[in-house]
Every structure is written in C-alpha cells, then in structure tokens.
Design a protein around this motif. Structure first.
Motif, PDB file in Angstrom:
ATOM      1  N   GLN A  70       0.836  -1.204   0.000  1.00 23.51           N
ATOM      2  CA  GLN A  70       0.000   0.000   0.000  1.00 23.51           C
ATOM      3  C   GLN A  70       0.876   1.263   0.000  1.00 23.51           C
ATOM      4  O   GLN A  70       0.582   2.239  -0.691  1.00 23.51           O
ATOM      5  N   ASP A  71       1.966   1.225   0.753  1.00 26.20           N
ATOM      6  CA  ASP A  71       2.916   2.342   0.731  1.00 26.20           C
ATOM      7  C   ASP A  71       3.421   2.593  -0.690  1.00 26.20           C
ATOM      8  O   ASP A  71       3.563   3.733  -1.122  1.00 26.20           O
ATOM      9  N   GLY A  74       1.080   4.478  -2.604  1.00 26.96           N
ATOM     10  CA  GLY A  74       1.148   5.869  -2.156  1.00 26.96           C
ATOM     11  C   GLY A  74       2.355   6.587  -2.747  1.00 26.96           C
ATOM     12  O   GLY A  74       2.244   7.716  -3.211  1.00 26.96           O
ATOM     13  N   HIS A  75       3.494   5.912  -2.763  1.00 24.90           N
ATOM     14  CA  HIS A  75       4.707   6.535  -3.300  1.00 24.90           C
ATOM     15  C   HIS A  75       4.543   6.844  -4.785  1.00 24.90           C
ATOM     16  O   HIS A  75       4.965   7.894  -5.260  1.00 24.90           O
ATOM     17  N   LEU A  77       1.784   7.571  -6.197  1.00 19.31           N
ATOM     18  CA  LEU A  77       0.894   8.727  -6.300  1.00 19.31           C
ATOM     19  C   LEU A  77       1.610  10.035  -5.955  1.00 19.31           C
ATOM     20  O   LEU A  77       1.396  11.055  -6.609  1.00 19.31           O
ATOM     21  N   TYR A  78       2.463  10.025  -4.916  1.00 17.61           N
ATOM     22  CA  TYR A  78       3.223  11.261  -4.612  1.00 17.61           C
ATOM     23  C   TYR A  78       4.018  11.684  -5.847  1.00 17.61           C
ATOM     24  O   TYR A  78       4.104  12.858  -6.187  1.00 17.61           O
ATOM     25  N   SER A  81       2.038  13.023  -8.821  1.00 19.17           N
ATOM     26  CA  SER A  81       1.584  14.405  -8.640  1.00 19.17           C
ATOM     27  C   SER A  81       2.769  15.372  -8.701  1.00 19.17           C
ATOM     28  O   SER A  81       2.613  16.496  -9.178  1.00 19.17           O
ATOM     29  N   GLU A  84       3.216  15.917 -12.342  1.00 23.16           N
ATOM     30  CA  GLU A  84       2.160  16.763 -12.910  1.00 23.16           C
ATOM     31  C   GLU A  84       2.404  18.250 -12.690  1.00 23.16           C
ATOM     32  O   GLU A  84       1.897  19.076 -13.438  1.00 23.16           O
ATOM     33  N   ARG A  90      -1.605  13.102 -15.945  1.00 20.80           N
ATOM     34  CA  ARG A  90      -1.427  11.756 -15.403  1.00 20.80           C
ATOM     35  C   ARG A  90      -1.743  10.675 -16.452  1.00 20.80           C
ATOM     36  O   ARG A  90      -1.008   9.703 -16.607  1.00 20.80           O
ATOM     37  N   ARG A 150       9.190  12.434   2.032  1.00 20.45           N
ATOM     38  CA  ARG A 150       8.080  11.628   2.519  1.00 20.45           C
ATOM     39  C   ARG A 150       8.340  10.131   2.258  1.00 20.45           C
ATOM     40  O   ARG A 150       8.143   9.289   3.135  1.00 20.45           O
TER      41      ARG A 150
ATOM     42  N   SER B  30      -0.893  16.702  -4.100  1.00 22.30           N
ATOM     43  CA  SER B  30      -2.153  16.716  -4.822  1.00 22.30           C
ATOM     44  C   SER B  30      -2.581  15.297  -5.158  1.00 22.30           C
ATOM     45  O   SER B  30      -1.817  14.344  -4.960  1.00 22.30           O
ATOM     46  N   HIS B  32      -5.903  12.978  -7.645  1.00 22.89           N
ATOM     47  CA  HIS B  32      -7.076  13.032  -8.520  1.00 22.89           C
ATOM     48  C   HIS B  32      -8.269  12.411  -7.815  1.00 22.89           C
ATOM     49  O   HIS B  32      -8.127  11.406  -7.123  1.00 22.89           O
ATOM     50  N   VAL B  46      -3.704   8.464   1.022  1.00 20.16           N
ATOM     51  CA  VAL B  46      -2.412   8.766   0.401  1.00 20.16           C
ATOM     52  C   VAL B  46      -1.503   9.541   1.352  1.00 20.16           C
ATOM     53  O   VAL B  46      -0.306   9.284   1.416  1.00 20.16           O
ATOM     54  N   TYR B  47      -2.078  10.479   2.114  1.00 16.58           N
ATOM     55  CA  TYR B  47      -1.212  11.393   2.868  1.00 16.58           C
ATOM     56  C   TYR B  47      -1.240  11.217   4.394  1.00 16.58           C
ATOM     57  O   TYR B  47      -0.492  11.879   5.091  1.00 16.58           O
ATOM     58  N   ARG B  49      -1.308   7.918   6.179  1.00 15.82           N
ATOM     59  CA  ARG B  49      -1.276   6.501   6.571  1.00 15.82           C
ATOM     60  C   ARG B  49      -0.610   6.296   7.928  1.00 15.82           C
ATOM     61  O   ARG B  49      -0.655   5.218   8.496  1.00 15.82           O
TER      62      ARG B  49
END
Lengths: 317, 99
Positions: A70-71, A74-75, A77-78, A81, A84, A90, A150, B30, B32, B46-47, B49
């Motif tokens: 799951q991390d 998340g990584h 996604l960071y 973004s 972007e 994306r 992060r 950010s 979506h 996401v931010y 956890r």
C-alpha cells in the motif's frame, strides 16, 4: 545575464526550483522522464510482492506485506503528482508506461519464486532504492525533493521488515537457510544493476549533477550499497554470490566482480523474465478500472447538477 | 472535444493537512478524485497513513490563483525598503528591560 545563466546561478546557490519558475526545457524534460519512471517503478513494484500476499506464512507477515504494498501505491501517487506540477497529464504518463514508451526499474521484471524473495526484496531492493533516494531529498526541484522526503521516511520500514524475514529464515531450519541463500543468489546482481550503467556509460549523469537533480553518480551509490550490505549478509551467515568480493584495505571499500551488463540491457529492452507479464497486468488493471473511473465521474456530475437545481429552486421559492 | 476529455479524467485536487490541533493546515501535495468527498478519502489514504493529520482540506487545483514568480520582484517590492517594520531597527539603551 541570460535566463539560463540566472537559472544555473539559483541552482548553484541551492535555491530550489518551484513549478511556476522559469526552467530550461531540457531540465523540465529530464525531470518528467525521471519522476514518471520513478512513479511507474513504484506502481509496477507492487506486482512481484502482491504475488505473495495471499501466501504469507502468518497473519503478521501478511499485514506487514499489505502495508508495504500500500505504501508503494502511495509513493507512486506522490511521484505522479510531483510530475504533474511540470505540466504533464497523469493519463499521458500512464499511457506511456502501457505502450512501453516509458521505462520502469528493471528489477521488477524478475520473478518472486519463494517467500524468501519477500525478504530479499525488502532488504536488497528497498535498500538499494533508499541509497538512491536519500540524495534525491536534496534534489533542486522542490516538489520532487518533498515527495522524496516523505518516501524515504516511510521506506525504512520496508528494508527492516525484509531483513527481519531474512534473519528469521537464516536462523531457521536447513531448508529455510537454503531458501534465504537462494533468494540472495538471485537478487544480488539485479540489485547492483538498479544503480544503472557505469558512470562512463551514463551520458546524462554529468548534466543531471550540474542541475543538482542527481547528487552522487551511479558508481558511487553502488559502492556505498555494497559497503553497507556486505556486513549485513555476514550477520545473516549468508554468502554473497560474488567470488571476487573482498575488502580492500587501501581504498577502505569492498572490491566486487563484474556486472553482467548484457543481462541488464536485455531486461531494459523488454526481454527479462517477466516484462510482458508485468505490463499485461498493469494494462489489465487500468482497463478493468475504466468503468469505475467513468461511473464516479458521471455520479459526481449528476450530484453537482442536482445540487445546483436545488439551489435554483430555493431561490425561486 | 477538449471538454469531453476533461470530463473523463478525474480533476486534480490540492491537499492541505493540519498535523495537530494548534497548527496551520499545510499543503502536502495533490491527487485526482471525482468529487470533494472522494478527494478527502483519497487524501486520507495517500497522505495520512501514519497519523500525519487531524484535519484535511481539499480544493480543486483549478480554483487556485497563484502569483506569478516572474513578477515576484515587483509584487514584494513594497516590503523591501521598510526596515522600520522590524524591532531591530530601533536603538534603545541596553539597561532597559522587558522591551
């Protein structure tokens, strides 16, 4: 002073570059390529480990592995973004991954054959990733550097849980020890390849270092990784599969054997053991999720329209 | 055509997190999402956890107006020559206390 010279002066003064600041096109392009590849690696990197979630040997191991995977989502996604902020969409980045135009770390094209691979991946693959990522926390591009801070904070649990798996196996039965050694044998060299080609064969390094995107060269990072990892293997009582590996008193570092770069380039080109399967899995996940993305967008639109209509009605009343 | 394409992709949201009571919400990145509710839920996953927050704000990125960094010199110029706004501008005798 030209814009380009002003930009370089800022970098030399260690002033971070932020999204709306002027930057050379090549700087922007380099970052988009590097950050998106990094993001893709996190996302594809979920696949080899997800292979073992349902077969983890205990509930504790399963919880931990789930949290780690799951991390990684998340990584990814960071990082998407952060990419972007440089003006890319994306969807376009994901398209580039799915069409094979964009690369991801080659290490994820190797199969995970036994449970010990979960240990070796955490210890070696995440260990190598941390070695790469710590200097990136000081990268000149603000959003990338902040994402890396992060990520690095979260990643150290990944390496420790991997080493713990190796330690448990190494202290276990003969069969478990063999399993741990076999995993080390298979992951050692691909982990060293994670740092990329030798400095002399890495044409982009010099410019990236000048821009302070990169702080240390591929070979420097690889050497640090070897020096940090060899004592950890000794502690486990396992043998690193490199007959040329030995301590060098003069340099104060370990010397190690030649890397099989033919293998590296073959995997980069798409001919590794799992390249096709990894991409297929990603494309399928994306396509299978299309209706969810579409339906939630339509639902959001409908709710917005309804709210607007209600507001209209109250005003009329 | 462009409008249709935009509708297909979830819009981008900026995420702000208050890490504990007494502190400001701070921009963290950010993501979506189709709507505000989903943006809050995704932001949680996401931010936060690892208990990084006690409160989340989300705002569609398209709704943010930012100053132009190319004009930052003239924008912030009015503050540049007003050193008298700082306490150190005033020379007072050392023997004075609590001032």
């Amino acid at each position: 002073m030209t814009l380009e010279a002003k930009f370089q002066a800022r970098i030399d003064d260690e002033v971070k570059i932020e999204p709306r600041d002027w930057m050379p096109d090549a700087y922007r392009k380099t970052l988009i390529r590097q950050i998106s590849q990094h993001a893709h690696s996190e996302i594809v990197g979920m696949l080899p480990e997800s292979n073992w979630i349902t077969r983890a040997p205990s509930l504790r191991r399963k919880m931990v592995l789930l949290a780690k995977v799951q991390d990684e989502a998340g990584h990814g996604l960071y990082l998407y973004s952060a990419a972007e902020t440089l003006g890319v969409e994306r969807e376009d980045l994901i398209d580039e991954l799915h069409t094979g135009k964009a690369k991801y770390s080659s290490i994820f094209n190797y199969p995970t054959l036994t449970w010990a691979d979960m240990g070796a991946i955490g210890w070696l693959v995440d260990g190598a990733a941390i070695m790469n990522q710590v200097p990136l926390c000081r990268c000149s591009y603000g959003p990338y550097a902040r994402a890396m801070v992060r990520i690095c904070k979260e990643e150290s649990f990944h390496q420790r849980q991997g080493y713990e798996i190796m330690l448990t196996l190494a202290q276990g039965s003969e069969a478990q020890k063999r399993m741990a050694q076999d995993a080390l044998n298979r992951w050692w060299w691909p982990a060293l390849m994670m740092f990329g080609p030798h400095d002399k064969d890495s044409p982009n390094t010099e410019q990236s270092m000048k821009w302070r995107i990169k702080r240390l060269s591929n070979d420097e990072l690889r050497q640090r990784f070897v020096d940090a990892t060899v004592p950890q293997a000794d502690f486990l009582g396992l043998t690193i599969p490199d007959p040329d590996l030995k301590w060098n008193d003069e340099t104060g570092q370990y010397d190690f054997g030649a890397i099989n770069w033919d293998e590296f380039w073959e995997v980069v080109k798409g001919n590794g053991p799992c390249n096709r399967q990894r991409l297929q899995d990603r494309v399928k996940a994306h396509e299978d999720g299309a209706w969810v993305r579409e339906a939630s967008m339509v639902y959001a639109e409908k709710r917005r329209a309804r709210e607007e209509a209600e507001n209209q009605n109250t005003r009329v009343a | 055509m462009e409008a249709l394409k935009n509708k297909k992709n979830w819009p981008l949201w900026e995420v702000f997190i208050r890490s504990k009571s007494g502190l400001n919400h701070k921009h963290v990145g950010s993501l979506h999402a189709a709507d505000a509710e989903m943006a809050i839920e995704n932001a949680r996953d996401v931010y936060t956890r690892r208990n990084e927050g006690v409160s989340i704000w989300v705002v569609e990125s398209a709704h943010i107006t930012a100053s132009n960094p190319d004009e930052s010199e003239s924008l912030f110029d009015p503050a540049n020559d007003k050193v008298y706004r700082h306490p150190t501008f005033y020379n007072l005798p050392d023997e004075l206390k609590h001032i």
